[in-house]
Design a protein around this motif. Structure first.
Motif, PDB file in Angstrom:
ATOM      1  N   PHE A  97      -5.917  -4.881  -6.197  1.00 30.62           N
ATOM      2  CA  PHE A  97      -4.917  -3.818  -6.231  1.00 30.62           C
ATOM      3  C   PHE A  97      -5.102  -3.001  -7.503  1.00 30.62           C
ATOM      4  O   PHE A  97      -5.926  -3.324  -8.358  1.00 30.62           O
ATOM      5  CB  PHE A  97      -3.501  -4.400  -6.173  1.00 30.62           C
ATOM      6  CG  PHE A  97      -3.076  -5.135  -7.426  1.00 30.62           C
ATOM      7  CD1 PHE A  97      -2.410  -4.480  -8.442  1.00 30.62           C
ATOM      8  CD2 PHE A  97      -3.358  -6.487  -7.582  1.00 30.62           C
ATOM      9  CE1 PHE A  97      -2.027  -5.159  -9.602  1.00 30.62           C
ATOM     10  CE2 PHE A  97      -2.979  -7.167  -8.728  1.00 30.62           C
ATOM     11  CZ  PHE A  97      -2.309  -6.493  -9.747  1.00 30.62           C
ATOM     12  N   GLY A  98      -4.353  -1.897  -7.626  1.00 34.55           N
ATOM     13  CA  GLY A  98      -4.358  -1.118  -8.851  1.00 34.55           C
ATOM     14  C   GLY A  98      -5.498  -0.135  -8.975  1.00 34.55           C
ATOM     15  O   GLY A  98      -5.890   0.226 -10.081  1.00 34.55           O
ATOM     16  N   ARG A  99      -6.032   0.338  -7.849  1.00 39.84           N
ATOM     17  CA  ARG A  99      -7.064   1.378  -7.891  1.00 39.84           C
ATOM     18  C   ARG A  99      -6.803   2.372  -6.758  1.00 39.84           C
ATOM     19  O   ARG A  99      -6.287   2.017  -5.701  1.00 39.84           O
ATOM     20  CB  ARG A  99      -8.467   0.771  -7.749  1.00 39.84           C
ATOM     21  CG  ARG A  99      -8.702   0.084  -6.426  1.00 39.84           C
ATOM     22  CD  ARG A  99     -10.108  -0.505  -6.320  1.00 39.84           C
ATOM     23  NE  ARG A  99     -10.320  -1.165  -5.030  1.00 39.84           N
ATOM     24  CZ  ARG A  99     -10.686  -0.533  -3.924  1.00 39.84           C
ATOM     25  NH1 ARG A  99     -10.884   0.783  -3.952  1.00 39.84           N
ATOM     26  NH2 ARG A  99     -10.851  -1.188  -2.797  1.00 39.84           N
ATOM     27  N   VAL A 100      -7.160   3.612  -6.993  1.00 40.60           N
ATOM     28  CA  VAL A 100      -7.018   4.656  -5.975  1.00 40.60           C
ATOM     29  C   VAL A 100      -8.259   4.671  -5.094  1.00 40.60           C
ATOM     30  O   VAL A 100      -9.379   4.549  -5.573  1.00 40.60           O
ATOM     31  CB  VAL A 100      -6.797   6.038  -6.632  1.00 40.60           C
ATOM     32  CG1 VAL A 100      -6.861   7.151  -5.597  1.00 40.60           C
ATOM     33  CG2 VAL A 100      -5.455   6.066  -7.357  1.00 40.60           C
ATOM     34  N   THR A 134       0.845  -1.189   0.000  1.00 40.52           N
ATOM     35  CA  THR A 134       0.000   0.000   0.000  1.00 40.52           C
ATOM     36  C   THR A 134       0.884   1.244   0.000  1.00 40.52           C
ATOM     37  O   THR A 134       1.829   1.350   0.779  1.00 40.52           O
ATOM     38  CB  THR A 134      -0.928   0.016   1.227  1.00 40.52           C
ATOM     39  OG1 THR A 134      -1.759  -1.148   1.208  1.00 40.52           O
ATOM     40  CG2 THR A 134      -1.819   1.256   1.219  1.00 40.52           C
ATOM     41  N   TYR A 135       0.547   2.187  -0.892  1.00 38.81           N
ATOM     42  CA  TYR A 135       1.273   3.457  -1.002  1.00 38.81           C
ATOM     43  C   TYR A 135       0.303   4.610  -0.744  1.00 38.81           C
ATOM     44  O   TYR A 135      -0.888   4.532  -1.073  1.00 38.81           O
ATOM     45  CB  TYR A 135       1.857   3.631  -2.405  1.00 38.81           C
ATOM     46  CG  TYR A 135       2.864   2.597  -2.827  1.00 38.81           C
ATOM     47  CD1 TYR A 135       4.229   2.901  -2.869  1.00 38.81           C
ATOM     48  CD2 TYR A 135       2.471   1.327  -3.240  1.00 38.81           C
ATOM     49  CE1 TYR A 135       5.170   1.963  -3.292  1.00 38.81           C
ATOM     50  CE2 TYR A 135       3.398   0.381  -3.661  1.00 38.81           C
ATOM     51  CZ  TYR A 135       4.740   0.715  -3.686  1.00 38.81           C
ATOM     52  OH  TYR A 135       5.657  -0.222  -4.112  1.00 38.81           O
ATOM     53  N   LYS A 195      -4.846   6.582  -1.385  1.00 45.58           N
ATOM     54  CA  LYS A 195      -3.941   5.439  -1.354  1.00 45.58           C
ATOM     55  C   LYS A 195      -4.139   4.557  -2.591  1.00 45.58           C
ATOM     56  O   LYS A 195      -5.172   4.626  -3.273  1.00 45.58           O
ATOM     57  CB  LYS A 195      -4.161   4.601  -0.091  1.00 45.58           C
ATOM     58  CG  LYS A 195      -3.854   5.335   1.208  1.00 45.58           C
ATOM     59  CD  LYS A 195      -3.979   4.416   2.420  1.00 45.58           C
ATOM     60  CE  LYS A 195      -3.616   5.134   3.707  1.00 45.58           C
ATOM     61  NZ  LYS A 195      -3.691   4.234   4.886  1.00 45.58           N
ATOM     62  N   ILE A 196      -3.141   3.723  -2.842  1.00 48.46           N
ATOM     63  CA  ILE A 196      -3.221   2.744  -3.923  1.00 48.46           C
ATOM     64  C   ILE A 196      -2.417   1.516  -3.514  1.00 48.46           C
ATOM     65  O   ILE A 196      -1.372   1.624  -2.867  1.00 48.46           O
ATOM     66  CB  ILE A 196      -2.692   3.312  -5.258  1.00 48.46           C
ATOM     67  CG1 ILE A 196      -2.920   2.307  -6.397  1.00 48.46           C
ATOM     68  CG2 ILE A 196      -1.220   3.699  -5.151  1.00 48.46           C
ATOM     69  CD1 ILE A 196      -2.621   2.883  -7.779  1.00 48.46           C
ATOM     70  N   VAL A 228       4.486   7.210  -1.716  1.00 46.09           N
ATOM     71  CA  VAL A 228       5.293   6.902  -0.541  1.00 46.09           C
ATOM     72  C   VAL A 228       4.768   5.609   0.054  1.00 46.09           C
ATOM     73  O   VAL A 228       3.555   5.440   0.221  1.00 46.09           O
ATOM     74  CB  VAL A 228       5.233   8.024   0.513  1.00 46.09           C
ATOM     75  CG1 VAL A 228       5.972   7.613   1.787  1.00 46.09           C
ATOM     76  CG2 VAL A 228       5.816   9.310  -0.048  1.00 46.09           C
ATOM     77  N   LEU A 229       5.671   4.668   0.348  1.00 45.61           N
ATOM     78  CA  LEU A 229       5.249   3.396   0.913  1.00 45.61           C
ATOM     79  C   LEU A 229       4.519   3.606   2.225  1.00 45.61           C
ATOM     80  O   LEU A 229       5.024   4.254   3.144  1.00 45.61           O
ATOM     81  CB  LEU A 229       6.462   2.491   1.136  1.00 45.61           C
ATOM     82  CG  LEU A 229       6.182   1.118   1.765  1.00 45.61           C
ATOM     83  CD1 LEU A 229       5.312   0.265   0.840  1.00 45.61           C
ATOM     84  CD2 LEU A 229       7.494   0.401   2.083  1.00 45.61           C
TER      85      LEU A 229
END
Length: 358
Positions: free
Chosen positions: A336-339, A171-172, A347-348, A208-209
């Motif tokens: 994964f792969g969505r805001v 997650t970022y 986050k994404i 940012v992680l």
């Protein structure tokens, strides 16, 4: 005679068994998948898993013959020359078969019968290896301990080194000033793939992680190096937001050669690949002890069988680094792969999957 069905990876395991019995071992390999002269690993015994009720088959190699044992009972004695003749047919059939899924292989079934095999490949009970070997030690004729090897084949579609799962999600946080955050969020939600990543950059955001979804994976990485989670996160971000998939190329962009600060991240990424090949799994506790490394046997498209073993672990890690790529798995399956918005932050999630290139 019953004809068994398997995929190219499974048939390659059977071919590997026949090859080792025929040749009495195989050569160690360098990072470019070439034999290292004078580095032949001579095999004395091979142990291969069978059906649950039958346990292991043991193959003991002598000068001209192979003794096949089930527990303490001899169930067959086969001429090595005869095995060699049959594996040539298996290789021809494998390389000419265009089927990418499960298929029948009559020559493979004949090899199974010759070697008293009741299954094509190892069962799922063998978690980190496909067969076990006793080899001649490096210092003379003293046998090695019984050690396990995984088999990876270049025949057919390249295999994965690390499979995607929910445990390989990272997650970022999207960071960067925006006076129109709500409008930006509305624009990003619903987008997928390259369109999403392009929009994130166009709107001036950086990543940012925030953390690893599976804390066990993060702990495993920290046993390689305390900064390993950040090194990996940087490479994954570079993959999703760039055009390159070859891991070595991505890493060299993120950590440019010639920059002294790049040496440690590159070295640790190689160690990570080695650890995964040695049995480290994201969701399982790993003690970080690489001395438990067993090894990998590579089946090349020309039928050569090469060893990456503890004694040439540096070559093994270099080989992995130069011969794997990152790829995007199913985002619908692994979420994964969505805001999205959480606690007032955008986050994404990005995901890790590693596959051999060839």
């Amino acid at each position: 005679m019953a004809i068994n069905a398997g995929n190219k990876g499974e048939w390659s395991e059977l071919y590997t068994l026949g090859y080792l019995l025929t040749h009495g071992g195989g050569y160690a390999a360098d990072a470019q998948q070439r034999r290292i002269p004078g580095s032949f690993h001579r095999v004395l015994e091979i142990f291969v898993d069978g059906l649950q009720s039958n346990g292991f088959r043991t193959y003991r190699i002598s000068e001209d013959l192979v003794e096949i044992h089930s527990d303490s009972t001899i169930v067959g004695i086969v001429e090595r020359k005869k095995i060699g003749e049959l594996i040539e047919r298996v290789l021809d059939d494998l390389t000419s078969n265009l089927n990418s899924k499960t298929f029948l292989l009559e020559s493979g079934s004949q090899l199974m019968a010759l070697l008293a095999r009741d299954r094509i490949a190892a069962s799922s009970r063998q978690k980190s290896h496909d067969l076990e070997l006793i080899l001649v030690g490096r210092q003379g004729e003293i046998p090695s301990p019984r050690v396990g090897f995984s088999v990876k084949s270049q025949i057919g579609s390249p295999s994965t080194l690390l499979n995607a799962s929910g445990a390989t999600n990272l997650t970022y946080r999207l960071t960067g000033h925006s006076a129109e955050k709500k409008r930006d969020l509305d624009e990003l939600i619903g987008k997928r793939g390259k369109a999403l990543f392009s929009s994130i950059r166009e709107l001036g955001y950086s990543l940012v992680l925030d953390g690893f979804d599976n804390k066990q994976f993060e702990k495993n990485l920290q046993k390689i190096d305390s900064r390993m989670p950040n090194y990996l996160a940087e490479v994954i971000e570079s993959f999703y937001f760039g055009a390159e998939s070859q891991l070595a190329n991505i890493a060299r962009v993120a950590y440019p050669p010639g920059d002294e600060a790049s040496e440690q991240p590159i070295f640790k990424l190689k160690q990570l690949l080695g650890a995964v090949a040695m049995g480290m799994r994201p969701s399982q506790s790993w003690d970080g002890d690489i001395t438990k490394f067993k090894g990998m046997i590579l089946v090349k498209t020309d039928g050569d069988v090469l060893f990456y073993y503890l004694y040439n672990v540096s070559e093994f890690q270099d080989f992995l680094f130069e011969n794997v790529k990152l790829e995007q798995a199913s985002n619908g399956r692994h979420n994964f792969g969505r805001v999205y918005e959480e606690d007032g932050l955008m986050k994404i999630k990005l995901n890790l999957q590693i596959r051999f290139t060839r």
